[in-house]
Design a protein around this motif. Structure first.
Motif, PDB file in Angstrom:
ATOM      1  N   GLU A  30      48.928  20.567  38.296  1.00  0.00           N
ATOM      2  CA  GLU A  30      49.393  21.193  39.209  1.00  0.00           C
ATOM      3  C   GLU A  30      47.991  21.407  40.659  1.00  0.00           C
ATOM      4  N   TYR A  31      47.183  21.922  39.924  1.00  0.00           N
ATOM      5  CA  TYR A  31      45.796  22.256  40.487  1.00  0.00           C
ATOM      6  C   TYR A  31      45.826  22.869  41.038  1.00  0.00           C
ATOM      7  N   ASP A  32      46.421  24.408  40.834  1.00  0.00           N
ATOM      8  CA  ASP A  32      46.452  25.254  41.955  1.00  0.00           C
ATOM      9  C   ASP A  32      45.053  26.034  41.622  1.00  0.00           C
ATOM     10  N   HIS A  33      44.649  26.400  40.139  1.00  0.00           N
ATOM     11  CA  HIS A  33      43.347  26.630  39.862  1.00  0.00           C
ATOM     12  C   HIS A  33      42.183  26.621  40.486  1.00  0.00           C
ATOM     13  N   SER A 193      49.235  28.820  36.308  1.00  0.00           N
ATOM     14  CA  SER A 193      50.524  28.262  35.748  1.00  0.00           C
ATOM     15  C   SER A 193      51.419  28.507  36.617  1.00  0.00           C
ATOM     16  N   GLU A 194      52.315  27.442  37.301  1.00  0.00           N
ATOM     17  CA  GLU A 194      53.655  27.593  37.731  1.00  0.00           C
ATOM     18  C   GLU A 194      54.047  28.500  38.004  1.00  0.00           C
ATOM     19  N   GLY A 195      52.910  29.127  39.051  1.00  0.00           N
ATOM     20  CA  GLY A 195      53.304  30.408  39.460  1.00  0.00           C
ATOM     21  C   GLY A 195      53.051  31.773  39.362  1.00  0.00           C
ATOM     22  N   ILE A 196      52.071  31.712  38.415  1.00  0.00           N
ATOM     23  CA  ILE A 196      51.828  32.740  37.465  1.00  0.00           C
ATOM     24  C   ILE A 196      50.830  32.812  37.476  1.00  0.00           C
ATOM     25  N   LEU A 197      49.599  33.536  37.523  1.00  0.00           N
ATOM     26  CA  LEU A 197      47.914  33.636  37.599  1.00  0.00           C
ATOM     27  C   LEU A 197      47.529  34.936  36.627  1.00  0.00           C
ATOM     28  N   ARG A 198      47.241  34.742  35.825  1.00  0.00           N
ATOM     29  CA  ARG A 198      46.551  35.728  34.341  1.00  0.00           C
ATOM     30  C   ARG A 198      45.247  35.836  34.208  1.00  0.00           C
ATOM     31  N   LEU A 199      44.687  36.876  34.354  1.00  0.00           N
ATOM     32  CA  LEU A 199      43.429  37.036  34.234  1.00  0.00           C
ATOM     33  C   LEU A 199      43.035  37.535  32.940  1.00  0.00           C
ATOM     34  N   LYS A 200      42.896  36.708  32.013  1.00  0.00           N
ATOM     35  CA  LYS A 200      42.763  36.128  30.591  1.00  0.00           C
ATOM     36  C   LYS A 200      41.594  36.923  29.863  1.00  0.00           C
ATOM     37  N   ARG A 201      40.109  36.820  30.504  1.00  0.00           N
ATOM     38  CA  ARG A 201      39.157  37.624  30.357  1.00  0.00           C
ATOM     39  C   ARG A 201      38.283  38.729  31.149  1.00  0.00           C
ATOM     40  N   SER A 202      37.542  39.303  31.155  1.00  0.00           N
ATOM     41  CA  SER A 202      36.110  39.969  32.029  1.00  0.00           C
ATOM     42  C   SER A 202      35.457  40.834  31.333  1.00  0.00           C
ATOM     43  N   PRO A 203      34.399  40.147  31.894  1.00  0.00           N
ATOM     44  CA  PRO A 203      33.364  41.464  31.523  1.00  0.00           C
ATOM     45  C   PRO A 203      33.339  43.372  31.399  1.00  0.00           C
ATOM     46  N   TYR A 204      34.199  43.031  32.997  1.00  0.00           N
ATOM     47  CA  TYR A 204      33.769  44.554  33.179  1.00  0.00           C
ATOM     48  C   TYR A 204      35.487  44.656  32.880  1.00  0.00           C
ATOM     49  N   PRO A 205      34.729  47.047  33.294  1.00  0.00           N
ATOM     50  CA  PRO A 205      36.691  47.165  33.343  1.00  0.00           C
ATOM     51  C   PRO A 205      37.355  46.883  34.334  1.00  0.00           C
ATOM     52  N   ILE A 206      39.266  46.401  33.775  1.00  0.00           N
ATOM     53  CA  ILE A 206      40.288  46.206  34.151  1.00  0.00           C
ATOM     54  C   ILE A 206      41.146  47.039  35.373  1.00  0.00           C
ATOM     55  N   TYR A 207      41.496  47.274  36.212  1.00  0.00           N
ATOM     56  CA  TYR A 207      41.845  48.486  36.901  1.00  0.00           C
ATOM     57  C   TYR A 207      43.024  48.923  36.559  1.00  0.00           C
ATOM     58  N   ILE A 208      44.349  47.985  35.751  1.00  0.00           N
ATOM     59  CA  ILE A 208      45.384  48.288  35.281  1.00  0.00           C
ATOM     60  C   ILE A 208      46.055  47.274  34.769  1.00  0.00           C
ATOM     61  N   GLU A 210      47.748  45.694  32.847  1.00  0.00           N
ATOM     62  CA  GLU A 210      48.362  44.057  32.400  1.00  0.00           C
ATOM     63  C   GLU A 210      47.921  43.553  34.191  1.00  0.00           C
ATOM     64  N   PRO A 211      47.665  42.919  33.816  1.00  0.00           N
ATOM     65  CA  PRO A 211      46.438  41.467  35.152  1.00  0.00           C
ATOM     66  C   PRO A 211      47.142  40.875  34.995  1.00  0.00           C
ATOM     67  N   ILE A 212      48.611  40.417  35.908  1.00  0.00           N
ATOM     68  CA  ILE A 212      49.260  39.312  35.681  1.00  0.00           C
ATOM     69  C   ILE A 212      50.254  39.556  36.697  1.00  0.00           C
ATOM     70  N   PHE A 213      49.997  38.099  37.871  1.00  0.00           N
ATOM     71  CA  PHE A 213      50.800  38.625  38.932  1.00  0.00           C
ATOM     72  C   PHE A 213      51.671  36.980  38.997  1.00  0.00           C
ATOM     73  N   ARG A 214      52.489  37.241  40.149  1.00  0.00           N
ATOM     74  CA  ARG A 214      52.552  35.752  40.266  1.00  0.00           C
ATOM     75  C   ARG A 214      52.685  35.320  42.354  1.00  0.00           C
ATOM     76  N   TYR A 215      51.689  33.910  42.024  1.00  0.00           N
ATOM     77  CA  TYR A 215      51.331  33.534  43.266  1.00  0.00           C
ATOM     78  C   TYR A 215      52.279  32.559  43.627  1.00  0.00           C
TER      79      TYR A 215
END
Length: 393
Positions: A30-33, A193-208, A210-215
Motif C-alpha cells: 500500500e506504500y503508506d510507509h 500496515s492497514e492503518g496501524i503504525l508501530r514504532l518497532k525500534r528506537s535508540p532512545y527512550p520512548i515516552y509512552i 505502547e507506541p501503536i497508533f491508528r493513522y
C-alpha cells in the motif's frame, strides 16, 4: 529533532527523530510507509537540512507528482538547492543509456552506485541521505544477499560520516532473513500496515508504554486517526451506510440521536429515580463508556493536558459542544463547557452528569489513579456555562 508529522508518534519520540539518525520505514504494497518517509523528509527540509534523495522506484518527475497528491511539494527545495534527486530508475528500465549530472549510470553495479552516492554526499555536504526504496533493487538481484550486504555497508558508512539516513522498504517482498539483515544498521524502525503504525525500534527512550497508533492517509499526508477524527470533515468522510441499514464509522456502529431524545432519556431517569439517585445513575452511565479502555488509554501521550484536549476535541467534532480546560493540576482539573448536548434551559437538575462520569473514567484509565467528577454548573439550570470539577482520590 525532525518531526515525523504524526502527533502521537512525535510525542512518543520526545519531539521526533534525532537528527543524524538512521530510520527504516517498513510497510506493505500500500506504500503508506513511503509517504510517511517523504513527509519526514519534507519536515527535515523545512528545518534547513540539505537532502540527497536517490530514487529507484520510478522516474523522478513521477515521484514528484505522486507526492503532491499527499501534500508533499519538493519544488521549492529543488530550486533553492537544498534537495538533490539522483535518478536511479531510468538506467534500470529505460531504453538506451541515460546520462546527466543527476543520473546513476548503472544502478545494478552496486560497487559503482554506492561509491557515487558516498562521493556526492561527501562533496556537497548533505545532512540527510534518503533511499526510495530498497525493494526495487532487491527484486532485480541475482544474489539478493550480496545486495543486502551492500546496503548495510552503505548505510553504516554514511552513518559513520555523521549523515542521517532514511530508507523505505516493502516487507511483503523480502524474505524474513533478508529483511532482518537489511534493517540491522537502522536505529529507528517505523512500520505501517492497514492503518496501524508501530514504532518497532528506537535508540532512545520512548515516552509512552505502547507506541501503536491508528493513522489515515489523506491529501495532507499521513496523519493520526485521532487528529483526523477530531475534525468534522474527517468524521463525515468515514461515515458509511451499509446494506443492512447500519451507519458505520469505520468498524464502529453509530446512530444519529437528536437532542430531544437524549434530553427525554435524562429527564425520565430523574422522574423515576429522583434527583440524587438520578445523578448517580447518569454518572455511572457516563463512566461505562470508558470502563475497560485502559489499553487504549495507554496509547495517549503521557502529557495529561494533551490527552484531555484530544478527547475534548472529539466532542466538538461530533457536535457535542465545546469543552475547554480552565484549570489543571495533579490533584484537580476544571473543565468548562458551552452548548453541550443535549442543550436546553429551564430544567431544575444538571443535564450533563454523564460527561462528568466519562471524563472521570478516562482520567482513571489514563493515570491509573481513581478520579471523581461533578457537574457543578449547568446551562440547563440557568448558568452561563457548564462546569465540571475532577479530583484525584
Amino acid at each position: 529533532m525532525i518531526p515525523v508529522g504524526i502527533k502521537p508518534l512525535d510525542t512518543a519520540l520526545g519531539g521526533g527523530i534525532k537528527e543524524g539518525s538512521t530510520v527504516a520505514f517498513v510497510g506493505s504494497i500500500e506504500y503508506d510507509h513511503v509517504i510517511l518517509m517523504h513527509q519526514t523528509v519534507l519536515n527535515a527540509l523545512k528545518k534547513g537540512n540539505k537532502v540527497l534523495l536517490v530514487d529507484f522506484r520510478q522516474p523522478p518527475h513521477m515521484l514528484l507528482e505522486e507526492l503532491k497528491n499527499h501534500g508533499i511539494d519538493y519544488a521549492p527545495y529543488i530550486e533553492n538547492g537544498s534537495l538533490l534527486i539522483l535518478d536511479g530508475y531510468s538506467n534500470l528500465y529505460g531504453q538506451g543509456t541515460h546520462t546527466g549530472r543527476n543520473v546513476l549510470p548503472n544502478p545494478l553495479d552496486l560497487g559503482i552506485t554506492t561509491a557515487l552516492i558516498r562521493e556526492t554526499i561527501n562533496k556537497d555536504g548533505f545532512d540527510l541521505f534518503v533511499i526510495d526504496d530498497l525493494t526495487s533493487h532487491y527484486i532485480l538481484q541475482p544474489n539478493p544477499k550480496s545486495y543486502v550486504k551492500a546496503v548495510v555497508r552503505l548505510v553504516n558508512s554514511v552513518k559513520f560520516a555523521g549523515v542521517g539516513v532514511l530508507a523505505a522498504t516493502c516487507s511483503d517482498v523480502f524474505t524474513r532473513s533478508d529483511l532482518t539483515a537489511i534493517l540491522i544498521p537502522f536505529g529507528y524502525i517505523i512500520e505501517t500496515s492497514e492503518g496501524i503504525l508501530r514504532l518497532k525500534r528506537s535508540p532512545y527512550p520512548i515516552y509512552i508504554p505502547e507506541p501503536i497508533f491508528r493513522y489515515i492517509r489523506t491529501r495532507d499526508g499521513i496523519i493520526s486517526a485521532r487528529e483526523y477524527y477530531s475534525r468534522f470533515e474527517g468524521l463525515k468522510s468515514h461515515l458509511k451506510m451499509d446494506e443492512k441499514g447500519r451507519i458505520m464509522l469505520d468498524n464502529l456502529r453509530v446512530q444519529i440521536v437528536d437532542e430531544y431524545s437524549e434530553r427525554a432519556l435524562i429527564e425520565t431517569v430523574y422522574d423515576f429515580l429522583g434527583p440524587e439517585e438520578g445523578k448517580t445513575f447518569l454518572y455511572s452511565w457516563g463512566k461505562k463508556q470508558y470502563v475497560g479502555q485502559k489499553k487504549l488509554s495507554k496509547r495517549y501521550p503521557t502529557d495529561l493536558r494533551e490527552a484531555l484536549e484530544d478527547v475534548l476535541s472529539l466532542t466538538e467534532a461530533s457536535g457535542g459542544g465545546i469543552l475547554e480546560i480552565v484549570e489543571l493540576s495533579k490533584e484537580r482539573i476544571i473543565i468548562r463547557g458551552t452548548n453541550l448536548f443535549p442543550n436546553g434551559r429551564g430544567y431544575p437538575y444538571p443535564l450533563h452528569v454523564h460527561y462528568a462520569g466519562s471524563i472521570a473514567q478516562f482520567l482513571t484509565e489514563l493515570t491509573g489513579d481513581e478520579w471523581e467528577g461533578k457537574e457543578t454548573k449547568c446551562e440547563a439550570m440557568g448558568a452561563d456555562y457548564c462546569e465540571f470539577v475532577f479530583e484525584r482520590k
